[in-house]
Design a protein around this motif. Sequence first.
Motif, mmCIF file in Angstrom:
data_model
loop_
_atom_site.group_PDB
_atom_site.id
_atom_site.type_symbol
_atom_site.label_atom_id
_atom_site.label_comp_id
_atom_site.label_asym_id
_atom_site.label_seq_id
_atom_site.Cartn_x
_atom_site.Cartn_y
_atom_site.Cartn_z
ATOM 1 N N MET A 1 0.820 -1.190 0.000
ATOM 2 C CA MET A 1 0.000 0.000 0.000
ATOM 3 C C MET A 1 0.867 1.258 0.000
ATOM 4 O O MET A 1 0.550 2.212 -0.665
ATOM 5 C CB MET A 1 -0.926 -0.046 1.225
ATOM 6 C CG MET A 1 -1.866 1.116 1.297
ATOM 7 S SD MET A 1 -3.020 1.070 -0.066
ATOM 8 C CE MET A 1 -4.148 2.295 0.405
ATOM 9 N N ARG A 2 1.954 1.233 0.765
ATOM 10 C CA ARG A 2 2.796 2.427 0.819
ATOM 11 C C ARG A 2 3.428 2.740 -0.524
ATOM 12 O O ARG A 2 3.576 3.907 -0.873
ATOM 13 C CB ARG A 2 3.884 2.253 1.868
ATOM 14 C CG ARG A 2 3.362 2.424 3.240
ATOM 15 C CD ARG A 2 4.477 2.589 4.213
ATOM 16 N NE ARG A 2 3.907 2.677 5.542
ATOM 17 C CZ ARG A 2 4.543 2.353 6.627
ATOM 18 N NH1 ARG A 2 5.773 1.926 6.553
ATOM 19 N NH2 ARG A 2 3.962 2.460 7.798
ATOM 20 N N ALA A 3 3.807 1.703 -1.262
ATOM 21 C CA ALA A 3 4.409 1.936 -2.576
ATOM 22 C C ALA A 3 3.409 2.616 -3.494
ATOM 23 O O ALA A 3 3.765 3.519 -4.253
ATOM 24 C CB ALA A 3 4.876 0.621 -3.178
ATOM 25 N N ARG A 4 2.155 2.188 -3.416
ATOM 26 C CA ARG A 4 1.121 2.821 -4.242
ATOM 27 C C ARG A 4 0.911 4.269 -3.830
ATOM 28 O O ARG A 4 0.702 5.135 -4.676
ATOM 29 C CB ARG A 4 -0.204 2.067 -4.111
ATOM 30 C CG ARG A 4 -0.246 0.850 -4.976
ATOM 31 C CD ARG A 4 -1.619 0.271 -4.971
ATOM 32 N NE ARG A 4 -1.525 -1.002 -4.287
ATOM 33 C CZ ARG A 4 -2.528 -1.658 -3.778
ATOM 34 N NH1 ARG A 4 -3.737 -1.188 -3.856
ATOM 35 N NH2 ARG A 4 -2.343 -2.813 -3.194
ATOM 36 N N GLN A 5 0.960 4.534 -2.519
ATOM 37 C CA GLN A 5 0.802 5.897 -2.042
ATOM 38 C C GLN A 5 1.956 6.784 -2.498
ATOM 39 O O GLN A 5 1.752 7.928 -2.891
ATOM 40 C CB GLN A 5 0.703 5.924 -0.519
ATOM 41 C CG GLN A 5 -0.624 5.417 -0.013
ATOM 42 C CD GLN A 5 -0.672 5.407 1.491
ATOM 43 O OE1 GLN A 5 0.158 4.771 2.117
ATOM 44 N NE2 GLN A 5 -1.624 6.114 2.053
ATOM 45 N N LYS A 6 3.163 6.253 -2.445
ATOM 46 C CA LYS A 6 4.328 7.021 -2.906
ATOM 47 C C LYS A 6 4.225 7.307 -4.397
ATOM 48 O O LYS A 6 4.519 8.408 -4.854
ATOM 49 C CB LYS A 6 5.620 6.268 -2.609
ATOM 50 C CG LYS A 6 6.010 6.291 -1.162
ATOM 51 C CD LYS A 6 7.327 5.578 -0.951
ATOM 52 C CE LYS A 6 7.745 5.615 0.487
ATOM 53 N NZ LYS A 6 9.048 4.987 0.707
ATOM 54 N N ALA A 7 3.801 6.304 -5.173
ATOM 55 C CA ALA A 7 3.647 6.495 -6.613
ATOM 56 C C ALA A 7 2.562 7.525 -6.897
ATOM 57 O O ALA A 7 2.715 8.377 -7.780
ATOM 58 C CB ALA A 7 3.319 5.172 -7.293
ATOM 59 N N ALA A 8 1.473 7.476 -6.139
ATOM 60 C CA ALA A 8 0.391 8.450 -6.323
ATOM 61 C C ALA A 8 0.872 9.856 -5.976
ATOM 62 O O ALA A 8 0.547 10.825 -6.672
ATOM 63 C CB ALA A 8 -0.817 8.075 -5.478
ATOM 64 N N GLY A 9 1.657 9.982 -4.910
ATOM 65 C CA GLY A 9 2.198 11.292 -4.537
ATOM 66 C C GLY A 9 3.149 11.836 -5.589
ATOM 67 O O GLY A 9 3.116 13.014 -5.924
ATOM 68 N N ALA A 10 3.976 10.964 -6.138
ATOM 69 C CA ALA A 10 4.908 11.377 -7.195
ATOM 70 C C ALA A 10 4.136 11.777 -8.447
ATOM 71 O O ALA A 10 4.468 12.767 -9.108
ATOM 72 C CB ALA A 10 5.883 10.252 -7.508
ATOM 73 N N ALA A 11 3.106 11.009 -8.766
ATOM 74 C CA ALA A 11 2.288 11.320 -9.947
ATOM 75 C C ALA A 11 1.560 12.642 -9.753
ATOM 76 O O ALA A 11 1.468 13.463 -10.673
ATOM 77 C CB ALA A 11 1.293 10.194 -10.206
ATOM 78 N N LEU A 12 1.040 12.861 -8.558
ATOM 79 C CA LEU A 12 0.342 14.111 -8.263
ATOM 80 C C LEU A 12 1.291 15.300 -8.373
ATOM 81 O O LEU A 12 0.936 16.339 -8.920
ATOM 82 C CB LEU A 12 -0.259 14.036 -6.861
ATOM 83 C CG LEU A 12 -1.164 15.170 -6.432
ATOM 84 C CD1 LEU A 12 -2.350 15.307 -7.370
ATOM 85 C CD2 LEU A 12 -1.641 14.940 -5.014
ATOM 86 N N SER A 13 2.506 15.124 -7.897
ATOM 87 C CA SER A 13 3.515 16.169 -7.993
ATOM 88 C C SER A 13 3.807 16.515 -9.455
ATOM 89 O O SER A 13 3.915 17.687 -9.820
ATOM 90 C CB SER A 13 4.787 15.719 -7.282
ATOM 91 O OG SER A 13 5.804 16.654 -7.446
ATOM 92 N N ALA A 14 3.924 15.500 -10.281
ATOM 93 C CA ALA A 14 4.189 15.731 -11.703
ATOM 94 C C ALA A 14 2.987 16.369 -12.386
ATOM 95 O O ALA A 14 3.128 17.261 -13.218
ATOM 96 C CB ALA A 14 4.542 14.417 -12.394
ATOM 97 N N ASN B 1 0.788 18.306 -11.031
ATOM 98 C CA ASN B 1 0.680 19.699 -10.591
ATOM 99 C C ASN B 1 1.790 20.575 -11.159
ATOM 100 O O ASN B 1 1.764 21.780 -11.004
ATOM 101 C CB ASN B 1 0.718 19.777 -9.063
ATOM 102 C CG ASN B 1 -0.546 19.265 -8.437
ATOM 103 O OD1 ASN B 1 -1.598 19.246 -9.059
ATOM 104 N ND2 ASN B 1 -0.449 18.836 -7.200
ATOM 105 N N GLY B 2 2.806 19.944 -11.765
ATOM 106 C CA GLY B 2 3.913 20.708 -12.338
ATOM 107 C C GLY B 2 5.028 20.986 -11.348
ATOM 108 O O GLY B 2 5.928 21.767 -11.640
ATOM 109 N N ASP B 3 4.959 20.364 -10.168
ATOM 110 C CA ASP B 3 5.996 20.587 -9.161
ATOM 111 C C ASP B 3 7.304 19.876 -9.526
ATOM 112 O O ASP B 3 8.379 20.332 -9.158
ATOM 113 C CB ASP B 3 5.526 20.108 -7.787
ATOM 114 C CG ASP B 3 4.336 20.922 -7.278
ATOM 115 O OD1 ASP B 3 4.208 22.093 -7.678
ATOM 116 O OD2 ASP B 3 3.550 20.370 -6.493
ATOM 117 N N THR B 4 7.197 18.733 -10.199
ATOM 118 C CA THR B 4 8.385 18.004 -10.669
ATOM 119 C C THR B 4 8.188 17.683 -12.142
ATOM 120 O O THR B 4 7.062 17.454 -12.586
ATOM 121 C CB THR B 4 8.604 16.691 -9.889
ATOM 122 O OG1 THR B 4 7.441 15.890 -10.006
ATOM 123 C CG2 THR B 4 8.910 16.941 -8.439
ATOM 124 N N PRO B 5 9.259 17.673 -12.905
ATOM 125 C CA PRO B 5 9.127 17.386 -14.341
ATOM 126 C C PRO B 5 8.783 15.915 -14.599
ATOM 127 O O PRO B 5 9.176 15.029 -13.841
ATOM 128 C CB PRO B 5 10.497 17.727 -14.915
ATOM 129 C CG PRO B 5 11.423 17.750 -13.760
ATOM 130 C CD PRO B 5 10.622 18.025 -12.537
#
Length: 58
Positions: A1-14, A16-20
């Motif tokens: 579950m944590r891996a999915r949450q981390k992936a979702a957070g990274a995807a959300l960051s991308a 939103n334009g916060d990370t390329p």
Amino acid sequence: MRARQKAAGAALSAKNGDTPMSERQGTARGKVETMTEQPLEELAHTRPTGLLEHVDPD
């Protein structure tokens, strides 16, 4: 579950334009392309329930 949450957070960051997008790979890149912002936020901010934080070696 944590891996999915981390992936979702990274995807959300991308999304939103916060990370390329070039820094995103694997699951995070797939989530950016297939999910909208609302489900990504819900998944990224879900508290894990019933999961151990740390397991003591016996």
